[in-house]
Write a protein that holds these residues in place. Sequence first.
Motif, mmCIF file in Angstrom:
data_model
loop_
_atom_site.group_PDB
_atom_site.id
_atom_site.type_symbol
_atom_site.label_atom_id
_atom_site.label_comp_id
_atom_site.label_asym_id
_atom_site.label_seq_id
_atom_site.Cartn_x
_atom_site.Cartn_y
_atom_site.Cartn_z
ATOM 1 N N UNK A 74 0.873 -1.177 0.000
ATOM 2 C CA UNK A 74 0.000 0.000 0.000
ATOM 3 C C UNK A 74 0.905 1.221 0.000
ATOM 4 N N UNK A 75 0.405 2.304 -0.572
ATOM 5 C CA UNK A 75 1.222 3.494 -0.714
ATOM 6 C C UNK A 75 0.533 4.679 -0.057
ATOM 7 N N UNK A 76 1.344 5.616 0.389
ATOM 8 C CA UNK A 76 0.806 6.860 0.926
ATOM 9 C C UNK A 76 0.606 7.854 -0.194
ATOM 10 N N UNK A 77 0.307 9.074 0.180
ATOM 11 C CA UNK A 77 0.066 10.121 -0.806
ATOM 12 C C UNK A 77 1.248 11.057 -0.946
ATOM 13 N N UNK A 78 2.386 10.699 -0.396
ATOM 14 C CA UNK A 78 3.559 11.557 -0.454
ATOM 15 C C UNK A 78 4.544 11.063 -1.500
ATOM 16 N N UNK A 102 4.308 -3.181 -7.576
ATOM 17 C CA UNK A 102 3.266 -2.390 -6.921
ATOM 18 C C UNK A 102 1.946 -3.149 -6.993
ATOM 19 N N UNK A 103 1.291 -3.270 -5.852
ATOM 20 C CA UNK A 103 -0.037 -3.871 -5.799
ATOM 21 C C UNK A 103 -1.062 -2.755 -5.869
ATOM 22 N N UNK A 104 -1.977 -2.829 -6.826
ATOM 23 C CA UNK A 104 -3.039 -1.840 -6.971
ATOM 24 C C UNK A 104 -4.321 -2.559 -7.328
ATOM 25 N N UNK A 105 -5.399 -2.181 -6.659
ATOM 26 C CA UNK A 105 -6.705 -2.765 -6.956
ATOM 27 C C UNK A 105 -7.319 -2.041 -8.149
ATOM 28 N N UNK A 106 -7.802 -2.802 -9.107
ATOM 29 C CA UNK A 106 -8.395 -2.249 -10.318
ATOM 30 C C UNK A 106 -9.672 -1.492 -9.963
ATOM 31 N N UNK A 107 -9.844 -0.327 -10.590
ATOM 32 C CA UNK A 107 -11.057 0.455 -10.403
ATOM 33 C C UNK A 107 -11.107 1.241 -9.106
ATOM 34 N N UNK A 108 -9.957 1.421 -8.456
ATOM 35 C CA UNK A 108 -9.927 2.162 -7.189
ATOM 36 C C UNK A 108 -8.977 3.341 -7.312
ATOM 37 N N UNK A 109 -8.925 4.146 -6.256
ATOM 38 C CA UNK A 109 -8.001 5.276 -6.219
ATOM 39 C C UNK A 109 -6.556 4.787 -6.285
ATOM 40 N N UNK A 110 -6.307 3.512 -5.949
ATOM 41 C CA UNK A 110 -4.951 2.951 -6.036
ATOM 42 C C UNK A 110 -4.360 3.148 -7.429
ATOM 43 N N UNK A 111 -5.186 3.002 -8.458
ATOM 44 C CA UNK A 111 -4.688 3.174 -9.822
ATOM 45 C C UNK A 111 -4.213 4.606 -10.064
ATOM 46 N N UNK A 115 -0.397 5.869 -10.809
ATOM 47 C CA UNK A 115 -0.092 6.683 -11.992
ATOM 48 C C UNK A 115 0.642 7.962 -11.591
ATOM 49 N N UNK A 116 0.205 8.593 -10.514
ATOM 50 C CA UNK A 116 0.850 9.822 -10.060
ATOM 51 C C UNK A 116 2.278 9.550 -9.612
ATOM 52 N N UNK A 117 2.481 8.481 -8.857
ATOM 53 C CA UNK A 117 3.831 8.157 -8.393
ATOM 54 C C UNK A 117 4.738 7.805 -9.566
ATOM 55 N N UNK A 118 4.198 7.072 -10.534
ATOM 56 C CA UNK A 118 4.995 6.715 -11.711
ATOM 57 C C UNK A 118 5.387 7.951 -12.510
ATOM 58 N N UNK A 123 0.703 13.513 -5.638
ATOM 59 C CA UNK A 123 -0.386 12.541 -5.680
ATOM 60 C C UNK A 123 -1.742 13.197 -5.455
ATOM 61 N N UNK A 124 -1.854 14.073 -4.493
ATOM 62 C CA UNK A 124 -3.149 14.686 -4.191
ATOM 63 C C UNK A 124 -3.656 15.476 -5.388
ATOM 64 N N UNK A 125 -2.811 16.312 -6.002
ATOM 65 C CA UNK A 125 -3.228 17.068 -7.183
ATOM 66 C C UNK A 125 -3.632 16.134 -8.321
ATOM 67 N N UNK A 126 -2.852 15.096 -8.519
ATOM 68 C CA UNK A 126 -3.127 14.159 -9.612
ATOM 69 C C UNK A 126 -4.464 13.468 -9.406
ATOM 70 N N UNK A 127 -4.712 12.975 -8.179
ATOM 71 C CA UNK A 127 -5.960 12.252 -7.901
ATOM 72 C C UNK A 127 -7.158 13.189 -8.025
#
Length: 133
Positions: A74-78, A102-111, A115-118, A123-127
Amino acid sequence: DAKEPVVIFTRFTSDLEAIKALCESQERSYAELSGRRNDLKLWQDGGADVIGVNIQAGGVGVDLTRSRYCFYYSKGFSLGDYLQSRRRVHRPGQTRTVKYYHFSAVGTVDEKVEAALSAKQDVVDFVLNGCVK
């Protein structure tokens, strides 16, 4: 190799508990670096195969070069915490190619977080804005 050292970064204490339980079920030895435990030396000395690391606790000055496999459960927003965590595994002293998963659940904010981290963006602005700068 089944006993290859592994680093698993998480954001939540409950995730560390899940990783510990998985390690126990797979007969893998577990160490932890978080606000509640500091087993870093044990892991660095080969006393455990897997180290679960709270992404904020595994920041500046931590050497995780024993592993060449790094997982993000799981990842933070920093963005800063994320980039710093990568530098703990891939730093001077690392002699092997590091693989990041990286583990990310499809169809969630994780994606969106992924994407923002990549894209190495905030992250906050991107989401919230959903766009790449």
